[in-house]
Motif scaffolding. Structure first.
Motif, PDB file in Angstrom:
ATOM      1  N   ILE A 597       0.839  -1.210   0.000  1.00 30.72           N
ATOM      2  CA  ILE A 597       0.000   0.000   0.000  1.00 30.72           C
ATOM      3  C   ILE A 597       0.871   1.255   0.000  1.00 30.72           C
ATOM      4  O   ILE A 597       0.645   2.199  -0.772  1.00 30.72           O
ATOM      5  CB  ILE A 597      -0.950  -0.011   1.218  1.00 30.72           C
ATOM      6  CG1 ILE A 597      -1.940  -1.169   1.113  1.00 30.72           C
ATOM      7  CG2 ILE A 597      -1.688   1.319   1.321  1.00 30.72           C
ATOM      8  CD1 ILE A 597      -2.799  -1.361   2.357  1.00 30.72           C
ATOM      9  N   ALA A 598       1.881   1.255   0.884  1.00 29.83           N
ATOM     10  CA  ALA A 598       2.768   2.415   0.965  1.00 29.83           C
ATOM     11  C   ALA A 598       3.536   2.611  -0.342  1.00 29.83           C
ATOM     12  O   ALA A 598       3.716   3.749  -0.820  1.00 29.83           O
ATOM     13  CB  ALA A 598       3.740   2.246   2.129  1.00 29.83           C
ATOM     14  N   THR A 599       3.973   1.491  -0.937  1.00 28.12           N
ATOM     15  CA  THR A 599       4.713   1.583  -2.200  1.00 28.12           C
ATOM     16  C   THR A 599       3.826   2.126  -3.310  1.00 28.12           C
ATOM     17  O   THR A 599       4.256   2.991  -4.099  1.00 28.12           O
ATOM     18  CB  THR A 599       5.259   0.199  -2.591  1.00 28.12           C
ATOM     19  OG1 THR A 599       6.137  -0.267  -1.569  1.00 28.12           O
ATOM     20  CG2 THR A 599       6.011   0.270  -3.910  1.00 28.12           C
ATOM     21  N   PHE A 600       2.582   1.630  -3.375  1.00 30.00           N
ATOM     22  CA  PHE A 600       1.658   2.103  -4.423  1.00 30.00           C
ATOM     23  C   PHE A 600       1.427   3.618  -4.299  1.00 30.00           C
ATOM     24  O   PHE A 600       1.489   4.346  -5.291  1.00 30.00           O
ATOM     25  CB  PHE A 600       0.337   1.346  -4.316  1.00 30.00           C
ATOM     26  CG  PHE A 600      -0.721   1.839  -5.268  1.00 30.00           C
ATOM     27  CD1 PHE A 600      -0.676   1.499  -6.615  1.00 30.00           C
ATOM     28  CD2 PHE A 600      -1.743   2.666  -4.813  1.00 30.00           C
ATOM     29  CE1 PHE A 600      -1.648   1.972  -7.498  1.00 30.00           C
ATOM     30  CE2 PHE A 600      -2.720   3.132  -5.697  1.00 30.00           C
ATOM     31  CZ  PHE A 600      -2.666   2.778  -7.034  1.00 30.00           C
ATOM     32  N   ILE A 601       1.142   4.041  -3.074  1.00 26.96           N
ATOM     33  CA  ILE A 601       0.895   5.477  -2.865  1.00 26.96           C
ATOM     34  C   ILE A 601       2.156   6.288  -3.190  1.00 26.96           C
ATOM     35  O   ILE A 601       2.079   7.373  -3.770  1.00 26.96           O
ATOM     36  CB  ILE A 601       0.429   5.732  -1.419  1.00 26.96           C
ATOM     37  CG1 ILE A 601      -0.918   5.034  -1.166  1.00 26.96           C
ATOM     38  CG2 ILE A 601       0.315   7.233  -1.143  1.00 26.96           C
ATOM     39  CD1 ILE A 601      -1.396   5.116   0.277  1.00 26.96           C
TER      40      ILE A 601
END
Length: 828
Positions: A597-601
Motif C-alpha cells: 500500500i505504501a509503495t503504491f501510494i
C-alpha cells in the motif's frame, strides 16, 4: 493466512495507518533526496564536460617558473605568461609538437616592453606672443600622473617671419630637431608595449586569429626605411590595435606683452640676423633670454586638456594635429623618433604579500614620474648610438585585433590576449599606465615570430608551451586519462613544470594596492574543474551513504516498535499453537500488505511529481530500488523469532525515577538513539560539506556557476534531513508511549497528575535525545575533520545545528507526549 493478515491490518487501523504514513514518508523523502543528490552529481559532471575544457589542456613551463602566490594559493594572475626568463629551446618545442597525441603545441616567449614609433602632435600658433607649456598625462583609472617633464616654448611675434612667429624652447627641454617656422609641436613620450614571440601557425589554430602577416616579405619601402641599420636583424612585428594607451596632453597658453619690434630688438642684441632662428643661440644666451621672458607679467592664461588615447596605438600611429576646440586631423609636418626598439625593458613579477583574505601590493619606485609596482630592468641601447652594435630592430608591419575573439580567448587562460577589468569597490576600472611596472599584467601589444626570439632571449627563449591534446571532445574521465598520459610522456622528454589547465576557471581576488586601495581582479585557478569534481564527488558520496543509513535504521526502528506494540497479540497466537515460522510468515504478510500500500501510494506521489515536471522518470527507477532494498530488509527482520518478553534488570543506577526509567527501557531507546544520532551527523555533514565545498569551488567562476545551479537541490536535502528528524522523534515517541499505557495508569492510580506524568516523560526524552544529539555532533565533527579541514567557524556551525535540532526534538516530543496521554483517556 493472507486473509488473516488483511483482517489484522483492518483491525489495527491506527497502527497500520501510522506505519503506512511512515513508509510513504521514508520512501518518498529518500527517493527525492537521493534523486537530488544524483542531480547534483549529474549537473556537476555535465557542466564540467561542457564548460571545463578551454582552448588548451596542458601548460608546459620551465622548471622553477612558479611564483610564490601560485605555489601557495594555486592561482595565477591574468597574463601570467607575460613575464618569464625562458628556459625551453625551440628544438624542444618542435619535438613536443611532433608527438602523435598532441593536436596543438603553441609556444610563447615573453620578451619584455619595447617602444615603437613616436611622433609629435602639433597645435595652431597662438594669436599673440605666448608661452606654451605642454604636459603629458597618463592614468591608471584612479589617479592621473604627469608623464615625463613639462615642455615649455616661447612663441614670439615677428611679422614676415614664416607664419609670423619665431620660437625659443626652455633650456632644460630636449631639442627635437627644430626647424624655422615650426608650429607648436610636442613629441609624445615613448610608450612601452609588451612583446611576445609566437608560432603563427600553432597560435592561429589555438585562437582562431589569423597571423599569416608575420610570414610576408617586407616591402621595398619598409626595407629602405630600415636600411640605416643594415647589420641588425630586422624583426617584423604585428601590433595590437585594440588597446588604448592612456595619454592626455595639457596645453597652457600664457599671452605675454611682446611685439614684433621686441623680437627684432632681441635678435640684434643677441647678434643674429632677423631671419635667423632664436633656437640657434648658445646655451648661455638661451638661459638669459628665457629668464627675461619668464619675468614678463602674463596678459592672460588659458589651459586646454585633450585626450589622445584613441590616436596613440602600440608601436605605430599616424601623425595628427589638434586645434584648441579638440578637433583632430592628419598632420603633414611632424617629427618621428625611430630606432628605439633595440632598447627595451623587462619587469619582475609583482611581489605579493599573502594576507588572509587578500594580497597586498607595495609600490617599488617611479618611472617618468609614474608609480611602479614591479622592478624594471633596462636592456640594450638606442639604435642611433652605434649602428653596428644594434642586434635587432622591429618593423611594425600590420595590426591585429583580438576583440572579436574575446569570448573564445576567455575560455581558458591563454595568458596573452584577454584581460578582465580590474575594479575598485565602487566599480571604477583600474588599468595600466603608459609605462611598464603597473601591478596589472599587460596583454601582448606586439607579436613576433618565435624563431626571431633568439635574437633577444638567447637559445632558450620559450617561457611556456600551451598544448591541446588530440581526440578530446569534452572534459570527462576519458579525457582526463588521455591528458594524464600525455603529461607522462612530456615528463620523459625533459624536466618541466607541467600544469593540467583543462578545467581552469577565473577566480576573483582582492588586492590592496598601495596608493589605490582595495581592488578586485580576476585570476585563474589552474585545474579548477578537477577540484570541483573531487569536492562534490566526496560530499555527495558521503551524503548518499548517510541518507541510506538513515532510511534503513528508520525502518528497522519502526518494525521493532511495531513488533513490541503487538506482543500481546503475538503471544496469543503462540498459545493457540502457532509456530515461530507461521508467526513470522504472518508478520511478513501483514508488513507486506502495508508495504505494498505504501509503495503504491509512493509511486502515485512520484508520478505526480513527474507529471508536474518536478522530477524526471529516473526517480521511478530509484524508488523501485529503494522499495526492493527495504522489502528485503523487512523480510530478513521477519525471519528472526519474535521476543515476547521484556528483559528487565533490577537495581538500575541512580535514585531519580526518570533515570531508572531510562535504564529500564534502554533497549527500546537504543535504535531511536542511534537514528537521531545519525540524523545529527547527517545534518552537520550536509551543512558543513556544502559550506566547505562551496567555499573551495565557488570562488572560481565555474564553481560559482555550478553551485548556483544546484543550490535548490542542496536546500532540499537540508529540509529533508530536518523532516526525517521530526518523523523519527514523533514515531518513536508514539510507539514508545503506546507500550507504557499500563505504567501511565499505575502512576495515575498512585496519585500522579497529568502534568507530572507529562513532565516525567518529557524529561526522559530530553535527557536521552540530548545525549544522542551531543554524541552525533562529536561524531559529525570527527567525520568532518577526517574529510575536510576543520575551522572555528565549523565549530560554531556544529553548536548551532545541535541547538536548533534539539529545540525541534523537544517541541515535537512535547506535542506527541501530550497527544498520546490525551488519546490514552486515563484521565477521563
Amino acid at each position: 493466512m493472507i486473509k488473516y493478515a488483511w483482517t489484522s491490518v483492518k483491525n489495527n487501523k491506527s497502527s497500520s495507518a501510522l506505519f503506512i504514513i511512515a513508509m510513504i514518508a521514508i520512501l518518498t523523502v529518500s527517493t527525492i533526496s537521493l534523486h537530488s543528490i544524483k542531480d547534483i552529481q549529474a549537473q556537476v559532471d555535465d557542466d564540467i564536460k561542457h564548460y571545463g575544457r578551454g582552448s588548451y589542456d596542458i601548460l608546459v613551463r620551465a622548471k622553477d617558473s612558479q611564483t610564490p602566490v601560485e605555489k601557495t594559493l594555486g592561482v595565477v594572475e591574468e597574463n601570467y605568461l607575460g613575464a618569464g626568463n625562458g628556459g625551453i629551446t625551440i628544438e624542444m618545442w618542435k619535438k613536443i609538437q611532433s608527438m602523435e597525441e598532441i593536436e596543438i603545441a603553441a609556444p610563447v616567449a615573453s620578451l619584455g616592453y619595447f617602444t615603437g614609433f613616436s611622433r609629435t602632435v602639433d597645435f595652431p600658433f597662438p594669436e599673440s606672443s605666448s608661452l606654451l607649456s605642454a604636459s603629458f598625462i597618463t592614468s591608471d583609472g584612479i589617479h592621473e600622473y604627469q608623464w615625463g617633464d613639462k615642455k615649455e616654448t616661447f612663441y614670439l611675434k615677428q611679422d614676415g617671419y614664416f607664419d609670423g612667429f619665431d620660437f625659443l624652447k626652455d633650456f632644460s627641454h630636449l631639442k627635437d630637431g627644430s626647424v624655422s617656422g615650426e608650429k607648436p609641436m610636442f613629441m609624445i613620450p615613448q610608450s612601452f608595449h609588451l612583446v611576445m614571440g609566437i608560432d603563427f601557425e600553432q597560435e592561429g589554430k589555438l585562437t582562431g586569429i589569423p597571423f599569416s602577416e608575420l610570414i610576408r616579405e617586407l616591402s621595398p619601402e619598409e626595407q629602405m626605411f630600415m636600411s640605416f641599420a643594415e647589420n641588425a636583424a630586422i624583426i617584423k612585428v604585428l601590433y595590437l590595435k585594440d588597446p588604448k594607451i592612456p595619454v592626455k596632453i595639457n596645453i597652457n597658453i600664457q599671452n605675454i606683452p611682446w611685439e614684433t619690434k621686441d623680437t627684432l630688438a632681441l635678435k640684434e642684441k643677441l647678434g643674429i640676423f632677423h631671419d635667423s632662428m632664436l633656437e640657434s643661440i648658445d646655451d648661455e644666451a638661451r638661459k638669459s633670454t628665457i629668464e627675461l621672458l619668464s619675468n614678463l607679467e602674463p596678459i592672460s592664461n588659458t589651459s586646454y586638456t585633450f585626450d589622445l588615447s584613441n590616436q596613440v596605438t602600440p608601436f605605430y600611429f599616424e601623425p595628427f594635429s589638434v586645434d584648441y576646440n579638440g578637433n583632430i586631423s592628419p598632420s603633414e609636418n611632424y617629427a618621428t623618433s625611430i630606432g628605439e626598439s633595440s632598447q627595451f625593458y623587462s619587469t619582475s613579477p609583482v611581489e605579493y604579500q599573502i594576507k588572509k583574505d587578500y594580497l597586498a601590493v607595495k609600490q617599488v619606485g617611479e618611472q617618468d614620474h609614474v608609480p611602479t609596482y614591479r622592478e624594471i630592468k633596462k636592456h640594450g641601447q638606442p639604435a642611433y648610438y652605434n649602428n653596428t652594435a644594434v642586434p635587432f630592430l622591429f618593423v611594425p608591419i600590420n595590426a591585429f585585433s583580438a576583440k572579436e575573439y574575446e569570448k573564445s580567448l576567455a575560455a581558458s587562460p591563454l595568458g596573452i590576449y584577454h584581460q578582465a577589468p580590474t575594479t575598485t569597490k565602487d566599480g571604477t576600472v583600474v588599468h595600466e599606465t603608459a609605462v611598464p611596472g603597473s601591478f596589472i599584467s599587460s596583454p601582448a601589444h606586439g607579436l613576433i615570430d618565435i624563431n626571431d626570439t633568439v635574437h633577444i632571449k638567447g637559445e632558450k627563449p620559450i617561457d611556456a608551451i600551451r598544448i591541446k591534446v588530440a581526440g578530446i571532445h569534452q572534459y570527462d574521465e576519458e579525457a582526463e586519462k588521455k591528458i594524464l598520459h600525455v603529461v607522462e610522456q612530456l615528463h620523459k622528454l625533459g624536466d618541466f613544470h607541467i600544469d593540467i589547465v583543462a578545467g581552469a576557471s577565473p577566480k576573483t581576488m582582492q588586492l590592496d594596492v598601495e596608493g589605490i586601495g582595495m581592488v578586485t581582479q580576476q585570476w585563474t585557478s589552474l585545474g579548477a574543474a578537477a577540484k570541483i569534481t573531487d569536492g562534490w564527488n566526496l560530499s555527495n558520496m558521503l551524503i548518499s551513504g548517510l541518507f541510506i543509513l538513515v532510511g534503513f535504521i528508520y525502518i528497522l526502528n519502526r518494525i521493532f516498535f511495531w513488533k513490541n506494540t503487538r506482543k500481546n497479540e503475538t503471544k496469543i497466537l503462540s498459545d493457540i499453537g502457532w509456530s515461530d515460522r507461521h508467526i513470522n510468515t504472518f508478520h511478513f504478510l501483514e508488513l507486506g500488505i502495508l508495504g505494498v500500500i505504501a509503495t503504491f501510494i509512493s509511486f502515485v506521489i512520484m508520478g505526480s511529481f513527474i507529471y508536474f515536471q518536478l522530477l524526471d522518470g529516473s526517480s521511478l527507477l530509484l524508488l523501485s530500488g529503494i522499495c526492493f532494498l527495504f522489502g528485503l530488509m523487512i523480510f530478513i527482520i521477519c525471519l528472526k523469532p519474535s521476543n515476547y518478553q521484556l528483559t528487565i534488570k533490577q537495581g538500575a543506577p541512580g535514585k531519580s525515577i526518570f533515570v531508572r526509567n531510562l535504564y529500564y527501557y534502554r533497549k527500546f531507546i537504543a535504535l531511536t538513539f542511534i537514528q537521531l544520532m545519525i540524523i545529527t551527523i547527517l545534518l552537520y555533514f550536509v551543512i558543513g560539506s556544502i559550506s566547505t565545498t562551496s567555499s573551495l569551488t565557488s570562488d572560481t567562476n565555474l564553481g560559482a556557476y555550478i553551485y548556483n545551479a544546484i543550490s535548490f537541490s542542496l536546500l532540499l536535502i537540508m529540509v529533508v534531513s530536518v523532516i526525517l528528524a521530526v518523523i523519527t522523534v514523533a514515531e518513536s515517541n508514539t510507539s514508545f508511549l503506546t507500550l507504557r499505557q499500563t505504567e501511565m495508569r499505575t502512576l495515575r492510580d498512585i496519585g500522579w497528575k497529568r502534568k507530572t506524568i507529562q513532565l516525567l516523560y518529557l524529561k526522559e526524552t530530553a535527557t536521552w535525545t540530548a545525549c544522542s544529539i551531543f554524541l552525533g555532533t562529536i561524531l559529525g565533527i570527527c567525520l568532518f575533520v577526517i574529510t575536510f579541514d576543520f575551522t572555528l567557524f565549523m565549530t560554531l556551525i556544529a553548536l548551532l545545528i545541535s541547538v536548533v535540532l534539539y529545540g525541534i526534538v523537544l517541541i515535537t516530543s512535547y506535542f506527541v507526549i501530550s497527544k498520546q496521554i490525551h488519546l490514552s483517556r486515563i484521565f477521563q
